[in-house]
Motif scaffolding. Sequence first.
Motif, PDB file in Angstrom:
ATOM      1  N   ALA A  12       0.839  -1.196   0.000  1.00 13.52           N
ATOM      2  CA  ALA A  12       0.000   0.000   0.000  1.00 13.52           C
ATOM      3  C   ALA A  12       0.875   1.248   0.000  1.00 13.52           C
ATOM      4  N   GLU A  13       0.379   2.283  -0.652  1.00 15.64           N
ATOM      5  CA  GLU A  13       1.095   3.555  -0.684  1.00 15.64           C
ATOM      6  C   GLU A  13       0.090   4.696  -0.700  1.00 15.64           C
ATOM      7  N   ALA A  14       0.380   5.736   0.063  1.00 15.21           N
ATOM      8  CA  ALA A  14      -0.407   6.959   0.035  1.00 15.21           C
ATOM      9  C   ALA A  14       0.313   7.937  -0.881  1.00 15.21           C
ATOM     10  N   CYS A  15      -0.387   8.434  -1.883  1.00 12.98           N
ATOM     11  CA  CYS A  15       0.186   9.351  -2.862  1.00 12.98           C
ATOM     12  C   CYS A  15      -0.465  10.724  -2.714  1.00 12.98           C
ATOM     13  N   TYR A  16       0.233  11.754  -3.178  1.00  9.42           N
ATOM     14  CA  TYR A  16      -0.224  13.129  -3.014  1.00  9.42           C
ATOM     15  C   TYR A  16      -0.586  13.761  -4.355  1.00  9.42           C
ATOM     16  N   SER A  17      -1.688  14.498  -4.346  1.00 12.58           N
ATOM     17  CA  SER A  17      -2.049  15.359  -5.462  1.00 12.58           C
ATOM     18  C   SER A  17      -2.465  16.711  -4.891  1.00 12.58           C
ATOM     19  N   PRO A  18      -1.963  17.817  -5.455  1.00 11.91           N
ATOM     20  CA  PRO A  18      -2.360  19.131  -4.945  1.00 11.91           C
ATOM     21  C   PRO A  18      -3.757  19.547  -5.407  1.00 11.91           C
ATOM     22  N   SER A  19      -4.385  18.707  -6.207  1.00 10.13           N
ATOM     23  CA  SER A  19      -5.670  19.055  -6.805  1.00 10.13           C
ATOM     24  C   SER A  19      -6.622  17.857  -6.751  1.00 10.13           C
ATOM     25  N   LEU A  20      -7.904  18.165  -6.724  1.00 13.48           N
ATOM     26  CA  LEU A  20      -8.924  17.120  -6.768  1.00 13.48           C
ATOM     27  C   LEU A  20      -9.051  16.506  -8.161  1.00 13.48           C
ATOM     28  N   VAL A  21      -8.293  17.000  -9.132  1.00  9.44           N
ATOM     29  CA  VAL A  21      -8.366  16.482 -10.503  1.00  9.44           C
ATOM     30  C   VAL A  21      -8.078  14.983 -10.550  1.00  9.44           C
ATOM     31  N   ILE A  22      -7.369  14.473  -9.574  1.00 13.18           N
ATOM     32  CA  ILE A  22      -7.066  13.033  -9.547  1.00 13.18           C
ATOM     33  C   ILE A  22      -8.366  12.221  -9.545  1.00 13.18           C
ATOM     34  N   LYS A  23      -9.418  12.782  -8.935  1.00 11.95           N
ATOM     35  CA  LYS A  23     -10.706  12.080  -8.887  1.00 11.95           C
ATOM     36  C   LYS A  23     -11.359  11.956 -10.260  1.00 11.95           C
ATOM     37  N   GLU A  24     -10.921  12.769 -11.206  1.00 12.98           N
ATOM     38  CA  GLU A  24     -11.448  12.696 -12.569  1.00 12.98           C
ATOM     39  C   GLU A  24     -10.749  11.606 -13.380  1.00 12.98           C
ATOM     40  N   HIS A  25      -9.659  11.075 -12.846  1.00 12.17           N
ATOM     41  CA  HIS A  25      -8.850  10.120 -13.609  1.00 12.17           C
ATOM     42  C   HIS A  25      -8.745   8.749 -12.956  1.00 12.17           C
ATOM     43  N   LEU A  26      -9.040   8.675 -11.666  1.00 13.14           N
ATOM     44  CA  LEU A  26      -8.995   7.399 -10.950  1.00 13.14           C
ATOM     45  C   LEU A  26     -10.293   7.221 -10.168  1.00 13.14           C
ATOM     46  N   ASP A  27     -10.728   5.981 -10.037  1.00 16.81           N
ATOM     47  CA  ASP A  27     -11.940   5.678  -9.278  1.00 16.81           C
ATOM     48  C   ASP A  27     -11.602   4.765  -8.104  1.00 16.81           C
ATOM     49  N   VAL A  28     -12.133   5.105  -6.937  1.00 21.34           N
ATOM     50  CA  VAL A  28     -11.945   4.258  -5.760  1.00 21.34           C
ATOM     51  C   VAL A  28     -12.565   2.893  -6.032  1.00 21.34           C
ATOM     52  N   GLY A  29     -11.825   1.857  -5.684  1.00 21.45           N
ATOM     53  CA  GLY A  29     -12.289   0.493  -5.878  1.00 21.45           C
ATOM     54  C   GLY A  29     -11.888  -0.104  -7.217  1.00 21.45           C
ATOM     55  N   ALA A  30     -11.349   0.717  -8.107  1.00 22.19           N
ATOM     56  CA  ALA A  30     -10.963   0.223  -9.429  1.00 22.19           C
ATOM     57  C   ALA A  30      -9.539  -0.318  -9.413  1.00 22.19           C
ATOM     58  N   SER A  31      -9.316  -1.307 -10.258  1.00 21.98           N
ATOM     59  CA  SER A  31      -7.968  -1.819 -10.517  1.00 21.98           C
ATOM     60  C   SER A  31      -7.632  -1.483 -11.955  1.00 21.98           C
ATOM     61  N   TYR A  32      -6.457  -0.904 -12.155  1.00 24.70           N
ATOM     62  CA  TYR A  32      -6.028  -0.482 -13.483  1.00 24.70           C
ATOM     63  C   TYR A  32      -4.794  -1.258 -13.908  1.00 24.70           C
ATOM     64  N   PRO A  33      -4.758  -1.707 -15.160  1.00 26.89           N
ATOM     65  CA  PRO A  33      -3.502  -2.254 -15.656  1.00 26.89           C
ATOM     66  C   PRO A  33      -2.404  -1.202 -15.453  1.00 26.89           C
ATOM     67  N   LEU A  34      -1.223  -1.649 -15.144  1.00 25.38           N
ATOM     68  CA  LEU A  34      -0.139  -0.738 -14.768  1.00 25.38           C
ATOM     69  C   LEU A  34       0.058   0.388 -15.776  1.00 25.38           C
ATOM     70  N   ALA A  35       0.105   0.083 -17.055  1.00 30.01           N
ATOM     71  CA  ALA A  35       0.324   1.126 -18.068  1.00 30.01           C
ATOM     72  C   ALA A  35      -0.793   2.163 -18.046  1.00 30.01           C
ATOM     73  N   ASP A  36      -2.028   1.712 -17.856  1.00 29.86           N
ATOM     74  CA  ASP A  36      -3.164   2.616 -17.786  1.00 29.86           C
ATOM     75  C   ASP A  36      -3.081   3.481 -16.527  1.00 29.86           C
ATOM     76  N   PHE A  37      -2.737   2.865 -15.400  1.00 29.81           N
ATOM     77  CA  PHE A  37      -2.585   3.624 -14.153  1.00 29.81           C
ATOM     78  C   PHE A  37      -1.513   4.702 -14.322  1.00 29.81           C
ATOM     79  N   LEU A  38      -0.392   4.341 -14.937  1.00 30.77           N
ATOM     80  CA  LEU A  38       0.677   5.321 -15.149  1.00 30.77           C
ATOM     81  C   LEU A  38       0.200   6.471 -16.027  1.00 30.77           C
ATOM     82  N   ALA A  39      -0.502   6.162 -17.097  1.00 28.27           N
ATOM     83  CA  ALA A  39      -0.998   7.210 -17.999  1.00 28.27           C
ATOM     84  C   ALA A  39      -1.990   8.121 -17.277  1.00 28.27           C
TER      85      ALA A  39
END
Length: 92
Positions: A12-39
Motif C-alpha cells: 500500500a502507498e499513500a500518494c499526493y495530489s495538490p488538486s482534486l483532478v485526480i478524482k477525474e482520472h482514478l476511481d476508488v475500488g478500481a484496478s487499473y492495468p499498470l500502463a493505464d494507471f501510469l498514464a
Amino acid sequence: MRFHIRWPDGRAEACYSPSLVIKEHLDVGASYPLADFLARSRTALTIASDRVEAKYGFPCSRALGQLARIEAAARAFSDTPNPCVHVDAFEE
C-alpha cells in the motif's frame, strides 16, 4: 489530497495530489492495468502541477515528485505478467 493505492505486490502507498483532478482520472475500488494507471496518474498530476503554475507562477514540485515516485515504483513490475494497481481510497 491523498490517494491510496495498492501495487501489484500488495504493498500500500499513500500518494499526493495538490488538486482534486485526480478524482477525474482514478476511481476508488478500481484496478487499473499498470500502463493505464501510469498514464492516468501522469495526466492528472501534470494537470494539477499546471494549475499550481497558472496560479502561483511555478509548477508544483510535490505533484511532479509524486509522479516520479510512481514511475520509479512501477519499474519494479516490468517483468510481472498483467500487473494492476488498485485504488483504495481518496483522502482530502
